[in-house]
Design a protein around this motif. Structure first.
Motif, PDB file in Angstrom:
ATOM      1  N   HIS A   9      36.773  35.721  26.384  1.00  0.00           N
ATOM      2  CA  HIS A   9      37.592  34.767  27.146  1.00  0.00           C
ATOM      3  C   HIS A   9      38.691  35.499  27.906  1.00  0.00           C
ATOM      4  N   TYR A  13      38.611  35.766  31.791  1.00  0.00           N
ATOM      5  CA  TYR A  13      39.751  35.172  32.501  1.00  0.00           C
ATOM      6  C   TYR A  13      40.239  36.174  33.553  1.00  0.00           C
ATOM      7  N   SER A  16      38.023  36.114  36.554  1.00  0.00           N
ATOM      8  CA  SER A  16      37.875  34.849  37.284  1.00  0.00           C
ATOM      9  C   SER A  16      38.740  34.867  38.538  1.00  0.00           C
ATOM     10  N   ILE A  62      46.932  31.142  23.705  1.00  0.00           N
ATOM     11  CA  ILE A  62      45.990  32.086  24.297  1.00  0.00           C
ATOM     12  C   ILE A  62      45.037  32.635  23.245  1.00  0.00           C
ATOM     13  N   GLY A 186      43.099  22.829  30.597  1.00  0.00           N
ATOM     14  CA  GLY A 186      43.051  23.145  32.022  1.00  0.00           C
ATOM     15  C   GLY A 186      42.252  22.154  32.859  1.00  0.00           C
ATOM     16  N   THR A 213      44.092  28.362  34.971  1.00  0.00           N
ATOM     17  CA  THR A 213      42.948  28.872  34.203  1.00  0.00           C
ATOM     18  C   THR A 213      41.802  27.858  34.246  1.00  0.00           C
ATOM     19  N   ASN A 214      40.597  28.381  34.520  1.00  0.00           N
ATOM     20  CA  ASN A 214      39.448  27.498  34.704  1.00  0.00           C
ATOM     21  C   ASN A 214      38.347  27.889  33.726  1.00  0.00           C
ATOM     22  N   ILE A 218      35.219  30.601  33.451  1.00  0.00           N
ATOM     23  CA  ILE A 218      35.233  31.616  32.385  1.00  0.00           C
ATOM     24  C   ILE A 218      33.921  31.565  31.589  1.00  0.00           C
ATOM     25  N   SER A 280      50.028  29.986  30.333  1.00  0.00           N
ATOM     26  CA  SER A 280      49.160  30.926  29.607  1.00  0.00           C
ATOM     27  C   SER A 280      48.694  32.024  30.561  1.00  0.00           C
ATOM     28  N   GLY A 281      47.832  31.620  31.519  1.00  0.00           N
ATOM     29  CA  GLY A 281      47.105  32.576  32.343  1.00  0.00           C
ATOM     30  C   GLY A 281      47.970  33.589  33.067  1.00  0.00           C
ATOM     31  N   GLU A 282      49.000  33.114  33.756  1.00  0.00           N
ATOM     32  CA  GLU A 282      49.772  34.019  34.617  1.00  0.00           C
ATOM     33  C   GLU A 282      50.516  35.079  33.785  1.00  0.00           C
TER      34      GLU A 282
END
Ligand code: FNR
Length: 338
Positions: A9, A13, A16, A62, A186, A213-214, A218, A280-282
């Motif tokens: 993941h 991620y 992506s 995460i 998300g 986040t997608n 992913i 989360s993602g950034e």
């Protein structure tokens, strides 16, 4: 298997690249040329879960698991500690199934200490014993329970049974004496779902909308034989989910998350009714590409820019931000249900 998936993941991620839309750009807020406040008077602190935090941002769920994932959690916990902001760990099921994975979650509480906030995380579908064990594992201040139907559907080995989840959340609410935050991952919590959750007694909702986040992408990258790219746009844009969930009741505590990247996203979230924001993602991107110092600089810049924006709006604390007038424009205006 679950441990490999958690590593994949993170790897996927980072691979992506679909750019979704939160629709925060359709919220217009205005410059105040006579703000009557000095930059050094700006106070971004607030109370959350009975503790003081210095900035209305949470490091959202995460990971956790083996050694590499423990390193990531260690860095995220150090960030949370430095900035005195809350942190939610990733799903703890892996640690319930495998004793050797526990330390990668426990380390978060060890670093953050008793004065700051650590939030546990588990599937809304999990057995009650697992839910309680997850909370105990990290002496959680609250538990997040995630709804991730879309993710499971696009995950080859994912669960495809979705009946009874609401009832399961009711059971958690019955036995747990701390707050429970119901979150998406998300694709967004709609007004209708938020009403249903409120109806069973949920008081904290993290909208976790689309635009960041997608997990369709992913999971698609994880599975060589699939192509779901025509569905990457699925989900409720974060700004729509947030505004509509806030419309239900002033009493719900709402976390604005999903594609939050900039100080403007944070400020607009608070202006339109979010109580807290989460990323989360950034943060993960800065950490994995630039290391701990890059992630630290990123959070520092979010705080600095948020303070500047608060001066430009003439608001000296978080509560005052809720009095900023705003206009909803464009596609978001079209989408919003009254
Ligand atoms: C996540 N997210 C997540 N959520 C959750 O409730 N439990 C989990 O274990 C995970 N795991 C996870 C792994 C990775 C690599 C990412 C990037 C994200 C979802 C996360 O908490 C959040 O809801 C979404 O990522 C949307 O927010 P962002 O990433 O757009 O800020």
């Amino acid at each position: 298997m679950r441990l490999d998936r958690k590593k994949e993941h993170i790897e996927n991620y980072l691979k992506s690249d679909y750019k979704g839309e939160t629709l925060f750009e359709d919220i217009y807020i205005e410059n105040n040329a006579l703000p009557e406040v000095n930059l050094d008077e700006i106070d971004t602190s607030m109370k959350f879960l009975g503790k003081n935090i210095s900035f209305p941002l949470m490091i959202n769920a995460i990971t956790g698991g083996g050694e590499e994932l423990a390193d990531i959690n260690e860095d995220l916990a150090r960030l949370a500690k430095i900035f005195n902001i809350p942190m939610a760990v990733g799903s703890q099921t892996v640690a319930i199934e495998r004793e050797e994975c526990k330390s990668s979650f426990e380390i978060v509480r060890d670093i953050i200490g008793k004065d700051n906030i650590v939030i546990g995380n588990i599937s809304a579908n999990a057995p009650i014993e697992n839910f309680l064990e997850a909370s105990k594992m990290i002496d959680a201040d609250a538990m997040q329970v995630h709804l991730n139907v879309a993710q499971e559907l696009f995950m080859e080995e994912g669960d495809k049974h979705f009946r009874g989840i609401k009832k399961n959340i009711s059971k958690f609410l019955e036995v747990y004496d701390k707050p429970i935050i119901v979150k998406e991952v998300g694709f967004g919590i709609s007004k209708k779902v938020a009403c249903e959750l409120k109806g069973i007694g949920v008081k904290y909702i993290d909208v976790a909308g689309a635009g960041g986040t997608n997990f369709i992408e992913i999971e698609d990258i994880r599975n060589f034989s699939s192509d779901y790219s025509d569905l990457y746009e699925w989900g409720i844009p974060t700004a729509k989910a947030l505004i509509e969930c806030r419309g239900i009741s002033d009493d719900l505590f709402i976390v604005s998350s999903g594609g939050i990247k900039t100080a403007q996203d944070i400020v607009k979230s608070l202006v339109v009714g979010g109580n807290l924001t989460a990323i989360s993602g950034e943060i993960l991107l800065y950490l994995m590409h630039g290391g701990f110092d890059a992630a630290k600089d990123y959070v520092e810049s979010l705080i600095r820019k948020t303070k500047i924006l608060m001066v430009l709006l003439g608001k000296k604390n978080i509560k005052e931000l809720t009095t900023v007038e705003y206009k909803i424009t464009g596609y978001l205006k079209e989408l919003i249900n009254p």
